[in-house]
Design an enzyme around this catalytic site. Structure first.
Site, PDB file in Angstrom:
ATOM      1  N   GLY A 127       0.839  -1.533   0.279  1.00 38.86           N
ATOM      2  CA  GLY A 127      -0.497  -0.139   0.279  1.00 38.86           C
ATOM      3  C   GLY A 127       0.750   1.374  -0.025  1.00 38.86           C
ATOM      4  O   GLY A 127       2.009   0.912   0.109  1.00 38.86           O
ATOM      5  N   CYS A 135       5.285  -6.062   1.295  1.00 41.06           N
ATOM      6  CA  CYS A 135       5.624  -4.939   1.663  1.00 41.06           C
ATOM      7  C   CYS A 135       4.999  -4.312   2.274  1.00 41.06           C
ATOM      8  O   CYS A 135       5.389  -4.831   3.835  1.00 41.06           O
ATOM      9  CB  CYS A 135       5.033  -4.475   0.459  1.00 41.06           C
ATOM     10  SG  CYS A 135       6.019  -2.780  -0.025  1.00 41.06           S
ATOM     11  N   TYR A 136       3.666  -3.359   2.675  1.00 38.74           N
ATOM     12  CA  TYR A 136       3.264  -2.838   3.653  1.00 38.74           C
ATOM     13  C   TYR A 136       2.437  -3.850   4.296  1.00 38.74           C
ATOM     14  O   TYR A 136       2.671  -3.993   5.693  1.00 38.74           O
ATOM     15  CB  TYR A 136       2.350  -1.409   3.481  1.00 38.74           C
ATOM     16  CG  TYR A 136       1.665  -1.247   4.088  1.00 38.74           C
ATOM     17  CD1 TYR A 136       1.651  -0.211   5.484  1.00 38.74           C
ATOM     18  CD2 TYR A 136      -0.616  -1.719   4.475  1.00 38.74           C
ATOM     19  CE1 TYR A 136       1.579   0.675   6.062  1.00 38.74           C
ATOM     20  CE2 TYR A 136      -0.487  -1.342   5.190  1.00 38.74           C
ATOM     21  CZ  TYR A 136       0.268   0.011   6.132  1.00 38.74           C
ATOM     22  OH  TYR A 136      -1.002   0.861   6.871  1.00 38.74           O
ATOM     23  N   HIS A 152       7.868  -8.203  -4.042  1.00 42.23           N
ATOM     24  CA  HIS A 152       6.249  -8.556  -4.618  1.00 42.23           C
ATOM     25  C   HIS A 152       6.823  -9.753  -5.557  1.00 42.23           C
ATOM     26  O   HIS A 152       6.895  -9.160  -6.765  1.00 42.23           O
ATOM     27  CB  HIS A 152       6.091  -6.840  -6.098  1.00 42.23           C
ATOM     28  CG  HIS A 152       6.030  -5.992  -4.835  1.00 42.23           C
ATOM     29  ND1 HIS A 152       4.040  -5.765  -3.944  1.00 42.23           N
ATOM     30  CD2 HIS A 152       5.942  -4.657  -4.839  1.00 42.23           C
ATOM     31  CE1 HIS A 152       4.166  -4.760  -3.669  1.00 42.23           C
ATOM     32  NE2 HIS A 152       5.541  -3.667  -3.716  1.00 42.23           N
ATOM     33  N   GLU A 193       3.847 -11.306  -7.030  1.00 43.27           N
ATOM     34  CA  GLU A 193       2.610 -10.678  -7.937  1.00 43.27           C
ATOM     35  C   GLU A 193       3.076 -10.195  -9.002  1.00 43.27           C
ATOM     36  O   GLU A 193       2.094 -10.124  -9.269  1.00 43.27           O
ATOM     37  CB  GLU A 193       1.669 -10.514  -7.128  1.00 43.27           C
ATOM     38  CG  GLU A 193       1.473  -8.671  -6.989  1.00 43.27           C
ATOM     39  CD  GLU A 193       2.622  -8.022  -5.785  1.00 43.27           C
ATOM     40  OE1 GLU A 193       3.459  -9.634  -4.733  1.00 43.27           O
ATOM     41  OE2 GLU A 193       2.874  -7.019  -4.836  1.00 43.27           O
ATOM     42  N   SER A 239     -22.554  -7.758 -26.740  1.00 42.66           N
ATOM     43  CA  SER A 239     -22.563  -6.330 -27.332  1.00 42.66           C
ATOM     44  C   SER A 239     -21.345  -7.129 -28.569  1.00 42.66           C
ATOM     45  O   SER A 239     -21.113  -6.033 -29.683  1.00 42.66           O
ATOM     46  CB  SER A 239     -21.362  -5.781 -25.899  1.00 42.66           C
ATOM     47  OG  SER A 239     -20.463  -6.391 -25.594  1.00 42.66           O
ATOM     48  N   VAL A 251     -16.793 -10.881 -25.470  1.00 37.08           N
ATOM     49  CA  VAL A 251     -16.503 -12.304 -24.660  1.00 37.08           C
ATOM     50  C   VAL A 251     -17.081 -12.143 -23.539  1.00 37.08           C
ATOM     51  O   VAL A 251     -18.305 -13.291 -23.783  1.00 37.08           O
ATOM     52  CB  VAL A 251     -14.962 -12.628 -24.364  1.00 37.08           C
ATOM     53  CG1 VAL A 251     -14.566 -11.199 -23.247  1.00 37.08           C
ATOM     54  CG2 VAL A 251     -14.858 -14.404 -24.543  1.00 37.08           C
ATOM     55  N   ASP A 252     -17.904 -11.350 -22.542  1.00 38.86           N
ATOM     56  CA  ASP A 252     -18.118 -11.293 -21.242  1.00 38.86           C
ATOM     57  C   ASP A 252     -20.011 -11.529 -22.105  1.00 38.86           C
ATOM     58  O   ASP A 252     -20.597 -12.583 -21.246  1.00 38.86           O
ATOM     59  CB  ASP A 252     -17.741 -10.560 -20.493  1.00 38.86           C
ATOM     60  CG  ASP A 252     -16.770  -9.773 -20.620  1.00 38.86           C
ATOM     61  OD1 ASP A 252     -15.462 -10.528 -20.744  1.00 38.86           O
ATOM     62  OD2 ASP A 252     -15.970  -8.517 -20.181  1.00 38.86           O
ATOM     63  N   SER A 309     -21.534 -12.700 -24.684  1.00 37.77           N
ATOM     64  CA  SER A 309     -21.675 -14.215 -25.191  1.00 37.77           C
ATOM     65  C   SER A 309     -21.739 -14.775 -24.832  1.00 37.77           C
ATOM     66  O   SER A 309     -22.197 -15.569 -25.100  1.00 37.77           O
ATOM     67  CB  SER A 309     -20.039 -13.568 -26.339  1.00 37.77           C
ATOM     68  OG  SER A 309     -20.413 -12.650 -27.281  1.00 37.77           O
ATOM     69  N   LYS A 337     -11.311 -11.294 -16.153  1.00 33.63           N
ATOM     70  CA  LYS A 337     -12.125 -11.352 -17.461  1.00 33.63           C
ATOM     71  C   LYS A 337     -11.160 -12.970 -18.012  1.00 33.63           C
ATOM     72  O   LYS A 337     -11.658 -13.371 -19.343  1.00 33.63           O
ATOM     73  CB  LYS A 337     -10.985 -10.433 -18.591  1.00 33.63           C
ATOM     74  CG  LYS A 337     -11.454 -10.609 -19.916  1.00 33.63           C
ATOM     75  CD  LYS A 337     -11.570  -8.930 -20.238  1.00 33.63           C
ATOM     76  CE  LYS A 337     -12.472  -9.086 -21.882  1.00 33.63           C
ATOM     77  NZ  LYS A 337     -13.814  -8.502 -21.020  1.00 33.63           N
TER      78      LYS A 337
END
Ligand code: XMP
Length: 504
Positions: A52, A79-80, A165, A167, A218, A221-222, A224, A360
């Protein structure tokens, strides 16, 4: 069982959540200060304290509910988050004097967190504070040349902190380190696309029963995938696809035919005249978005009234949207993104958001299990206001035709050259600039088309794609040859920030 990520405002929090999911463990992000009761609801098998922008010295430094430490659950502080752990258990942190930002290396490391790793480990640092005194009984389990406390662990190993980090991609073995943490913590690794699909299908069936569901598609992909999911789950649904006249080349037929063939109950509404009429004279980008949003709601409402009643409105809301709207740590509204916001209340719908726990890429996996055609599943994202925000200035039928064709050519060159999937998004922009060119022996003015291709993870940041020169060359040649109005093609080499992906 989940991995609860307590968010203290790090720009990487979402990435932590994604990385954990990629390791097939369910993760959920909660505000850093969430109550222990709220955290318990998520049945945490482990907790991650994110990084953070604050330091524990700041007066307003956010801290977790103290009872979190009594849950008996393994905790990883990043980290934080590591500072919080050290401070809580009686150690001390000190201002490092300067901000340490960038690549570093672990020269020493040991213990379960680093299981299977050897040599010197590149890691990514981004902090201004370091541990100066360890809590009683705690040990340093990793060090860089300058920092003896790059990772620390409690006596029983249940609490671990890392200054770097794990990630981010700049920590190449970060996934292994996170996997080791999950392993030691005994976190179940049962979050798979198949289970996701089963779970979501069961939830939707249970909630909807015999009622009717309306949704807008639309072509992305979402929406559909959502339509297909409802169809496969045997839900009584109607998918409304509004063609606002601002779609990409071939998109309307691809979506219409593709989804119908898969059993989606779809109506395609050609509303291009209505949208174009409403857009006449509008040049301001936000103005365009507002007009399109308003017309979209109008068309959608008419369809809902004509074909209703419906009890539910389904939306393809994704987990990042949920995190963003819940987080609100000053997330500036840079562009008013277009969706059907406001509609559910107005029309008295109940909202159905089956993907609100998914990222996604997880939706893409579900789409693949459901058999959504790759043309839709892997297509680049496209803004709701469509080509309107890729025409600088007023939107007219001539201009739409130019930008649509330019976009179509660019995309087909990328596909033919096998470069389409190297870009996260690729597009053409019609600028209002006229530039001088030569045609035969004559000078002539032509429009300038800008091509833009970016790499990105989630559209929050993006870098311009280093496309091969031959690809750009062919696209430029074809665009100027096939579109007589275009006299010049330029390539956008700006990253985001400072630019955005779209030009408007
Ligand atoms: P920017 O241009 O802000 O875009 O870097 C980030 C991503 O969002 C898309 N985008 C939109 N999507 N409505 C949408 O649904 C919009 O008004 C809108 N504006 C931008 C853009 O294509 C990119 O993927």
């Amino acid at each position: 069982m989940s991995v609860v990520i307590l968010d203290f405002g790090s720009q990487y929090t979402r990435l932590i959540a994604r990385r954990v999911r990629e390791l097939n463990a369910y993760s959920i992000v909660l505000p850093g200060t969430a109550s222990v009761e709220r955290i318990r609801e998520e049945a945490p098998a482990a907790i991650v304290l994110s990084g953070g922008p604050k330091s524990v010295f700041d007066e307003a430094a956010p801290r977790p509910d103290r009872a979190v430490y009594d849950l008996g659950v393994p905790i990883l502080g990043i980290c934080y988050g590591m500072q919080l752990l050290v401070e809580r258990f009686g150690g001390a942190v000190a201002d490092a004097g300067t901000r340490s930002y960038g690549a570093d290396r672990l020269v020493r490391f040991s213990g379960p967190l680093f299981d299977g790793l050897a040599g010197e480990l590149p890691v990514w640092m981004s902090h201004a504070t370091t541990v100066s005194v360890l809590p009683d009984g705690w040990t340093s389990v990793a060090a860089t040349a300058a920092n003896p406390y790059a990772a620390v662990a409690s006596p029983d190993g249940r609490l671990v902190g890392v200054q770097f980090h794990p990630e981010v991609v700049h920590t190449p073995d970060g996934a292994r380190i996170l996997a080791n943490f999950l392993e030691t913590a005994g976190v179940p690794r049962d979050w798979t696309p198949e289970r996701n699909l089963d779970r979501i299908t069961a939830e939707v069936r249970e909630r909807v029963g015999q009622d009717r569901v309306l949704l807008g598609v639309s072509g992305g992909v979402d929406s559909s995938t959502l339509a297909l999911l409802l169809a496969r789950a045997g839900i009584d649904h109607l998918a409304v696809f509004v063609d606002h006249g601002l779609l990409r080349e071939g998109e309307r037929d691809e979506v219409d035919e593709g989804l119908r063939a898969l059993g989606v109950n779809l109506v395609t509404v050609d509303a291009s005249d209505r949208f174009l009429g409403a857009l006449a004279g509008v040049v301001d980008p936000e103005g365009k978005r507002k007009v399109i949003g308003r017309e979209f709601v109008g068309v959608f409402r008419e369809q809902a009234e004509r074909r209703g009643p419906f009890r539910f409105l389904a939306q393809g809301t994704l987990y990042p949207d949920v995190i963003e709207s819940a987080g609100g740590e000053g997330a500036a509204n840079i562009k008013s993104h277009h969706n059907v916001g406001g509609l559910p209340e107005e029309l008295g719908f109940e909202l159905l958001e089956p993907f609100r726990t998914l990222f996604k890429d997880e939706v893409r996996e579900v789409a693949s299990l459901l058999g959504l055609p790759d043309a839709i599943r892997l297509r680049h994202p496209f803004p709701g206001p469509g080509l309107a925000v890729r025409i600088l200035g007023e939107v007219t039928p001539d201009r739409i035709a130019i930008v649509r064709r330019a976009d179509g050519i660019f995309v087909s060159v990328l596909k033919e050259r096998g470069a389409y999937h190297d870009a996260w998004q690729a597009l053409a922009v019609l600028t209002p600039i006229q530039s001088v060119g030569v045609a035969g022996d004559e000078r002539r003015y032509g429009r300038v088309v800008a091509l833009r291709a970016v790499t990105s993870l989630d559209a929050m940041t993006a870098d311009w794609a280093r496309l091969p020169a031959e690809v750009l060359d062919e696209a430029a040649r074809r665009i100027t040859r096939e579109i007589p109005e275009v006299g010049r093609v330029v390539y956008d080499v700006t990253s985001k920030p400072p630019a955005t992906i779209e030009w408007e």
